[in-house]
Motif scaffolding. Sequence first.
Motif, PDB file in Angstrom:
ATOM      1  N   SER A  99      -2.119   4.933   2.485  1.00  0.00           N
ATOM      2  CA  SER A  99      -2.308   5.970   1.680  1.00  0.00           C
ATOM      3  C   SER A  99      -3.732   6.685   1.759  1.00  0.00           C
ATOM      4  O   SER A  99      -3.977   7.524   1.309  1.00  0.00           O
ATOM      5  N   LEU A 100      -4.438   6.031   2.818  1.00  0.00           N
ATOM      6  CA  LEU A 100      -5.821   6.713   3.035  1.00  0.00           C
ATOM      7  C   LEU A 100      -5.618   7.620   4.024  1.00  0.00           C
ATOM      8  O   LEU A 100      -6.857   8.059   4.299  1.00  0.00           O
ATOM      9  N   GLY A 101      -4.497   7.800   4.749  1.00  0.00           N
ATOM     10  CA  GLY A 101      -4.411   8.873   5.824  1.00  0.00           C
ATOM     11  C   GLY A 101      -5.146   8.474   7.147  1.00  0.00           C
ATOM     12  O   GLY A 101      -5.467   7.421   7.230  1.00  0.00           O
ATOM     13  N   ASP A 102      -5.248   9.520   7.952  1.00  0.00           N
ATOM     14  CA  ASP A 102      -5.898   9.510   9.199  1.00  0.00           C
ATOM     15  C   ASP A 102      -7.342   9.284   9.086  1.00  0.00           C
ATOM     16  O   ASP A 102      -7.988  10.003   8.161  1.00  0.00           O
ATOM     17  N   TRP A 103      -8.033   8.346   9.497  1.00  0.00           N
ATOM     18  CA  TRP A 103      -9.435   8.025   9.421  1.00  0.00           C
ATOM     19  C   TRP A 103     -10.238   8.959  10.128  1.00  0.00           C
ATOM     20  O   TRP A 103     -11.471   8.860  10.274  1.00  0.00           O
ATOM     21  N   ARG A 104      -9.743   9.573  11.170  1.00  0.00           N
ATOM     22  CA  ARG A 104     -10.597  10.786  12.195  1.00  0.00           C
ATOM     23  C   ARG A 104     -11.868  10.218  12.584  1.00  0.00           C
ATOM     24  O   ARG A 104     -12.913  10.766  12.580  1.00  0.00           O
ATOM     25  N   GLY A 105     -11.651   9.031  13.120  1.00  0.00           N
ATOM     26  CA  GLY A 105     -12.857   8.457  13.828  1.00  0.00           C
ATOM     27  C   GLY A 105     -13.991   7.760  12.967  1.00  0.00           C
ATOM     28  O   GLY A 105     -14.716   7.321  13.457  1.00  0.00           O
ATOM     29  N   ARG A 106     -13.715   7.612  11.533  1.00  0.00           N
ATOM     30  CA  ARG A 106     -14.724   7.185  10.863  1.00  0.00           C
ATOM     31  C   ARG A 106     -14.618   5.607  11.047  1.00  0.00           C
ATOM     32  O   ARG A 106     -13.584   5.112  11.435  1.00  0.00           O
ATOM     33  N   ILE A 107     -15.985   5.045  10.728  1.00  0.00           N
ATOM     34  CA  ILE A 107     -16.058   3.443  11.243  1.00  0.00           C
ATOM     35  C   ILE A 107     -15.573   2.662  10.006  1.00  0.00           C
ATOM     36  O   ILE A 107     -16.007   2.871   8.877  1.00  0.00           O
ATOM     37  N   LEU A 108     -14.851   1.783  10.206  1.00  0.00           N
ATOM     38  CA  LEU A 108     -14.301   0.711   9.179  1.00  0.00           C
ATOM     39  C   LEU A 108     -14.822  -0.560   9.607  1.00  0.00           C
ATOM     40  O   LEU A 108     -14.280  -1.018  10.844  1.00  0.00           O
ATOM     41  N   VAL A 109     -15.749  -1.101   8.764  1.00  0.00           N
ATOM     42  CA  VAL A 109     -16.138  -2.522   8.898  1.00  0.00           C
ATOM     43  C   VAL A 109     -15.153  -3.536   8.382  1.00  0.00           C
ATOM     44  O   VAL A 109     -14.858  -3.476   6.974  1.00  0.00           O
TER      45      VAL A 109
ATOM     46  N   GLN B 146     -16.845   7.798   3.224  1.00  0.00           N
ATOM     47  CA  GLN B 146     -18.295   7.853   3.486  1.00  0.00           C
ATOM     48  C   GLN B 146     -18.583   7.524   4.775  1.00  0.00           C
ATOM     49  O   GLN B 146     -17.691   7.509   5.607  1.00  0.00           O
ATOM     50  N   ASP B 147     -19.908   7.781   5.088  1.00  0.00           N
ATOM     51  CA  ASP B 147     -20.483   7.587   6.526  1.00  0.00           C
ATOM     52  C   ASP B 147     -19.922   6.374   7.123  1.00  0.00           C
ATOM     53  O   ASP B 147     -19.551   6.255   8.489  1.00  0.00           O
ATOM     54  N   LEU B 148     -20.105   5.230   6.294  1.00  0.00           N
ATOM     55  CA  LEU B 148     -19.583   3.852   6.916  1.00  0.00           C
ATOM     56  C   LEU B 148     -18.633   3.279   5.975  1.00  0.00           C
ATOM     57  O   LEU B 148     -19.065   3.331   4.806  1.00  0.00           O
ATOM     58  N   VAL B 149     -17.855   2.526   6.259  1.00  0.00           N
ATOM     59  CA  VAL B 149     -16.710   2.153   5.184  1.00  0.00           C
ATOM     60  C   VAL B 149     -16.633   0.725   5.513  1.00  0.00           C
ATOM     61  O   VAL B 149     -16.317   0.099   6.719  1.00  0.00           O
ATOM     62  N   VAL B 150     -16.903  -0.244   4.538  1.00  0.00           N
ATOM     63  CA  VAL B 150     -16.794  -1.653   4.391  1.00  0.00           C
ATOM     64  C   VAL B 150     -15.416  -2.205   3.702  1.00  0.00           C
ATOM     65  O   VAL B 150     -15.170  -1.724   2.670  1.00  0.00           O
ATOM     66  N   LEU B 151     -14.407  -2.526   4.674  1.00  0.00           N
ATOM     67  CA  LEU B 151     -13.365  -3.464   3.859  1.00  0.00           C
ATOM     68  C   LEU B 151     -13.627  -4.661   3.445  1.00  0.00           C
ATOM     69  O   LEU B 151     -13.883  -5.645   4.171  1.00  0.00           O
ATOM     70  N   ALA B 152     -13.474  -4.968   2.161  1.00  0.00           N
ATOM     71  CA  ALA B 152     -13.847  -6.211   1.461  1.00  0.00           C
ATOM     72  C   ALA B 152     -12.833  -6.559   0.388  1.00  0.00           C
ATOM     73  O   ALA B 152     -13.167  -6.862  -0.647  1.00  0.00           O
ATOM     74  N   THR B 153     -11.602  -6.688   0.775  1.00  0.00           N
ATOM     75  CA  THR B 153     -10.622  -7.010  -0.094  1.00  0.00           C
ATOM     76  C   THR B 153      -9.986  -8.486   0.423  1.00  0.00           C
ATOM     77  O   THR B 153     -10.170  -8.738   1.646  1.00  0.00           O
ATOM     78  N   LYS B 154      -9.169  -9.056  -0.291  1.00  0.00           N
ATOM     79  CA  LYS B 154      -8.528 -10.287   0.164  1.00  0.00           C
ATOM     80  C   LYS B 154      -7.437  -9.776   1.108  1.00  0.00           C
ATOM     81  O   LYS B 154      -7.130  -8.591   1.192  1.00  0.00           O
ATOM     82  N   TRP B 155      -7.095 -10.705   2.017  1.00  0.00           N
ATOM     83  CA  TRP B 155      -6.237 -10.454   3.076  1.00  0.00           C
ATOM     84  C   TRP B 155      -4.825  -9.801   2.532  1.00  0.00           C
ATOM     85  O   TRP B 155      -4.400  -9.074   3.103  1.00  0.00           O
ATOM     86  N   TRP B 156      -4.364 -10.633   1.649  1.00  0.00           N
ATOM     87  CA  TRP B 156      -3.280 -10.184   0.823  1.00  0.00           C
ATOM     88  C   TRP B 156      -3.349  -8.685   0.413  1.00  0.00           C
ATOM     89  O   TRP B 156      -1.956  -8.260  -0.169  1.00  0.00           O
ATOM     90  N   ASN B 157      -4.411  -8.185   0.073  1.00  0.00           N
ATOM     91  CA  ASN B 157      -4.608  -7.025  -0.465  1.00  0.00           C
ATOM     92  C   ASN B 157      -4.747  -5.663   0.702  1.00  0.00           C
ATOM     93  O   ASN B 157      -4.869  -4.594   0.404  1.00  0.00           O
ATOM     94  N   VAL B 158      -4.983  -6.235   1.964  1.00  0.00           N
ATOM     95  CA  VAL B 158      -5.130  -5.192   2.703  1.00  0.00           C
ATOM     96  C   VAL B 158      -4.210  -4.168   2.960  1.00  0.00           C
ATOM     97  O   VAL B 158      -4.905  -2.930   2.919  1.00  0.00           O
TER      98      VAL B 158
END
Length: 206
Positions: free
Chosen positions: A77-87, A59-71
Amino acid sequence: MKIGFIGAGPGAQTIAKHALAVGHQVLLSNSREPESLAPLVAELGPGAAAGTAKEAAQQDLVVLATKWWNVQAALFSLGDWRGRILVDTTNRIASVDPMKLGDISGRTSSEIVADLAPGARVVKAFNTVPMSWISDFSASKRKTAFFVSGDDEDAKKVVSDFIEEIGFYSLDLGSLAVGGRLQQTGGPLIGVDLTFNDRFVLPTID
Ligand SMILES: NC(=O)c1ccc[n+]([C@@H]2O[C@H](COP(=O)([O-])OP(=O)(O)OC[C@H]3O[C@@H](n4cnc5c(N)ncnc54)[C@H](OP(=O)(O)O)[C@@H]3O)[C@@H](O)[C@H]2O)c1
């Protein structure tokens, strides 16, 4: 924007509700089948959808919101992010009882996240306050300040604009190495409640 969420717990849900309130679309994911999120999607209403973590990451903007031990598993396996923004909203809590912080070997937790998401423009935000502090979705809500740190100025601007659009203040702390250290768990700004009233205008410092 269409905002993807990797994780669908209170962190993701709270940010998603603020995003929906100003007209964005959200796509939430968890570690299971998207169908497991059907009740949540129904509760969130129009503009909300469920998908896989892989779809959320597109998606245009991606929010990472898992517990630290699940990061690691979440980003694997999400591959190369090609410059997309990960919050990165995560806090490096390795265990809750007893409370232990994850080992990051002198680096910052968001630098570790950036290593695990090659090609992503990582911005650390939303991690310093409990979501219960920002669970008022009305127009008269308290204006909480969120710190943002990141190594890409354009990505930080996108995230800062989003924070202000959903009705909060954004305070740029600098890079992941410097600002990230101040705002991560174990740093001096974690749990700091900075709120301003509507009449306050943040000074610009050049
Ligand atoms: N909650 C807060 O007030 C707050 C405030 C600031 C920062 N934070 C930080 O934000 C993060 C999330 O907090 P939370 O309270 O929302 O946590 P949570 O309730 O444990 O939710 C975590 C979510 O991550 C999902 N998940 C786990 N493994 C995954 C994977 N491999 N791929 C995709 N999704 C996966 C879980 O899905 P399943 O149900 O399928 O396991 C769950 O939906 C944490 O790092 C926390 O420290 C939280």
